[in-house]
Motif scaffolding. Sequence first.
Motif, PDB file in Angstrom:
ATOM      1  N   GLU A   1       0.971  -1.163  -0.086  1.00  0.00           N
ATOM      2  CA  GLU A   1       0.006   0.020   0.073  1.00  0.00           C
ATOM      3  C   GLU A   1       0.791   1.396   0.015  1.00  0.00           C
ATOM      4  OE1 GLU A   1      -2.569   0.314   3.585  1.00  0.00           O
ATOM      5  OE2 GLU A   1      -0.931  -0.541   4.810  1.00  0.00           O
ATOM      6  N   PRO A   2       0.323   2.370  -0.322  1.00  0.00           N
ATOM      7  CA  PRO A   2       1.054   3.507  -0.590  1.00  0.00           C
ATOM      8  C   PRO A   2       1.596   3.961   0.957  1.00  0.00           C
ATOM      9  CG  PRO A   2      -0.965   3.972  -1.517  1.00  0.00           C
ATOM     10  CD  PRO A   2      -1.095   2.643  -0.781  1.00  0.00           C
ATOM     11  N   LEU A   3       2.895   4.641   1.044  1.00  0.00           N
ATOM     12  CA  LEU A   3       3.427   4.612   2.588  1.00  0.00           C
ATOM     13  C   LEU A   3       3.077   6.310   2.766  1.00  0.00           C
ATOM     14  CD1 LEU A   3       6.786   2.697   1.999  1.00  0.00           C
ATOM     15  CD2 LEU A   3       4.568   2.066   3.063  1.00  0.00           C
ATOM     16  N   ASP A   4       2.956   6.473   4.015  1.00  0.00           N
ATOM     17  CA  ASP A   4       2.835   7.819   4.589  1.00  0.00           C
ATOM     18  C   ASP A   4       4.253   8.414   5.101  1.00  0.00           C
ATOM     19  OD1 ASP A   4      -0.038   8.129   4.446  1.00  0.00           O
ATOM     20  OD2 ASP A   4      -0.170   6.553   6.094  1.00  0.00           O
ATOM     21  N   GLY A   5       5.289   7.559   5.052  1.00  0.00           N
ATOM     22  CA  GLY A   5       6.532   7.822   5.472  1.00  0.00           C
ATOM     23  C   GLY A   5       7.259   6.598   5.499  1.00  0.00           C
ATOM     24  N   ALA A   6       8.693   6.764   5.196  1.00  0.00           N
ATOM     25  CA  ALA A   6       9.456   5.638   5.106  1.00  0.00           C
ATOM     26  C   ALA A   6      11.104   5.889   5.785  1.00  0.00           C
ATOM     27  CB  ALA A   6       9.782   5.096   3.635  1.00  0.00           C
ATOM     28  N   ILE A   7      11.519   4.848   6.401  1.00  0.00           N
ATOM     29  CA  ILE A   7      13.010   5.165   6.692  1.00  0.00           C
ATOM     30  C   ILE A   7      13.870   4.230   6.079  1.00  0.00           C
ATOM     31  CG2 ILE A   7      14.463   4.807   8.534  1.00  0.00           C
ATOM     32  CD1 ILE A   7      11.908   5.266  10.569  1.00  0.00           C
ATOM     33  N   LEU A   8      14.958   4.777   5.450  1.00  0.00           N
ATOM     34  CA  LEU A   8      15.897   4.022   4.799  1.00  0.00           C
ATOM     35  C   LEU A   8      17.108   3.409   5.891  1.00  0.00           C
ATOM     36  CD1 LEU A   8      16.957   2.379   2.270  1.00  0.00           C
ATOM     37  CD2 LEU A   8      18.030   4.552   1.685  1.00  0.00           C
ATOM     38  N   PHE A   9      17.260   2.308   6.405  1.00  0.00           N
ATOM     39  CA  PHE A   9      18.418   1.713   7.156  1.00  0.00           C
ATOM     40  C   PHE A   9      19.367   1.341   6.357  1.00  0.00           C
ATOM     41  CE2 PHE A   9      14.726   1.954  10.301  1.00  0.00           C
ATOM     42  CZ  PHE A   9      15.229   2.656  11.105  1.00  0.00           C
ATOM     43  N   ALA A  10      19.067   0.343   5.276  1.00  0.00           N
ATOM     44  CA  ALA A  10      19.988  -0.043   4.663  1.00  0.00           C
ATOM     45  C   ALA A  10      20.944   0.816   3.655  1.00  0.00           C
ATOM     46  CB  ALA A  10      19.370  -1.205   3.476  1.00  0.00           C
ATOM     47  N   PRO A  11      22.359   0.796   3.958  1.00  0.00           N
ATOM     48  CA  PRO A  11      23.402   1.708   3.306  1.00  0.00           C
ATOM     49  C   PRO A  11      23.173   1.923   1.931  1.00  0.00           C
ATOM     50  CG  PRO A  11      24.475   0.093   4.215  1.00  0.00           C
ATOM     51  CD  PRO A  11      23.145  -0.508   4.399  1.00  0.00           C
ATOM     52  N   ALA A  12      22.181   1.526   1.180  1.00  0.00           N
ATOM     53  CA  ALA A  12      22.040   1.195  -0.170  1.00  0.00           C
ATOM     54  C   ALA A  12      21.220   2.554  -0.981  1.00  0.00           C
ATOM     55  CB  ALA A  12      21.501   0.012  -0.468  1.00  0.00           C
TER      56      ALA A  12
END
Length: 332
Positions: free
Chosen positions: A224-235
């Motif tokens: 589903e569409p996201l209201d916010g996200a966090i990128l933890f992977a250093p990619a």
Amino acid sequence: MHAWVVEAPAPIDAGPLRRVERQLPEPAPGQVRARVACCGVCRTDLHLAEGDLSPRRPAVTPGHEVVGTVDALGDGASRFAVGERIGVAWLGRTDGTCRYCRRGDENLCVSPLFTGWDLDGGYADACLVDERFAYRLPDALADEQAAPLLCAGIIGYRALRCADVPPGGRLGIYGFGGSAHLTAQVALAQGMRVHVFTRGEKNRALAAELGVDSVGGAADLSPEPLDGAILFAPAGELVPVALRAMDRGATLAVADIWLSAIPGLDYAAELFEERRLRSVTANTRRDGEEFLRLAERLGVRATTVAYPMAEAPRALADLAHGRFGGAAVLTN
Ligand SMILES: [Zn+2]
Ligand SMILES: [Zn+2]
């Protein structure tokens, strides 16, 4: 005392850490010395050992998730008593006078000192800390439980706030290790729907165990569409992937201190409609205090894998190769 140092950065399997014998350090005015009970292993330590982060000092001792007992006080140090348990974290010192410090953004200080990068950290028998930057730890938490909260937990908490998900909103988490597994627990406790995207089998299993709403591969489509996200992977290649999963007006917060190159972005598909891309840089002491209180109240539990301090290189190699889920902790 024994201490690990980064002598010449190199791929972790080439053995960039060396164990040395050092004088027990004496606390300067305003500092206390902590006898290290245990120290969490953070991906930043790996970036430092491998040279993704340039060393700021020769032969620095890594480690910035330190749980220890105060055993010596420098002149004027009065915040903690000898015998008290404290936490030593990444933010080791700020100048307190630059424009960022004065406006309450000490995480952006122009002349900060970081534990385990500028200052010797906790991969040792003891370390020093400016008492103003140390933390009291909730009594309910065992040493090994408390360590990962000090960077993985605090940075994840700041990243969660930066992602700015409304109550009950939909959060995406890209990469699922030490920091993400703590952040996911806070998000779930706050009523968010949590979607995890990660490649490691062990990390996928841990996410499922924590009760997130879905677990997919690192670059899978979001359910589903996201209201916010966090990128933890250093990619960096995951930045456009995550942005395409975002709803209008949503923020992608990049929690990493180091990220591989970000490919060119497609403005219409990935940024237009007020999608935001922002980084997360260190944390303030207030973030730390808030998170530790919240973690205690919400019962956030770190999944830890213990290694003897003497086996720090093996712990870092296992982190590099994704051989465990959760967070590694070195114990003395
Ligand atoms: Zn400053
Ligand atoms: Zn860290």
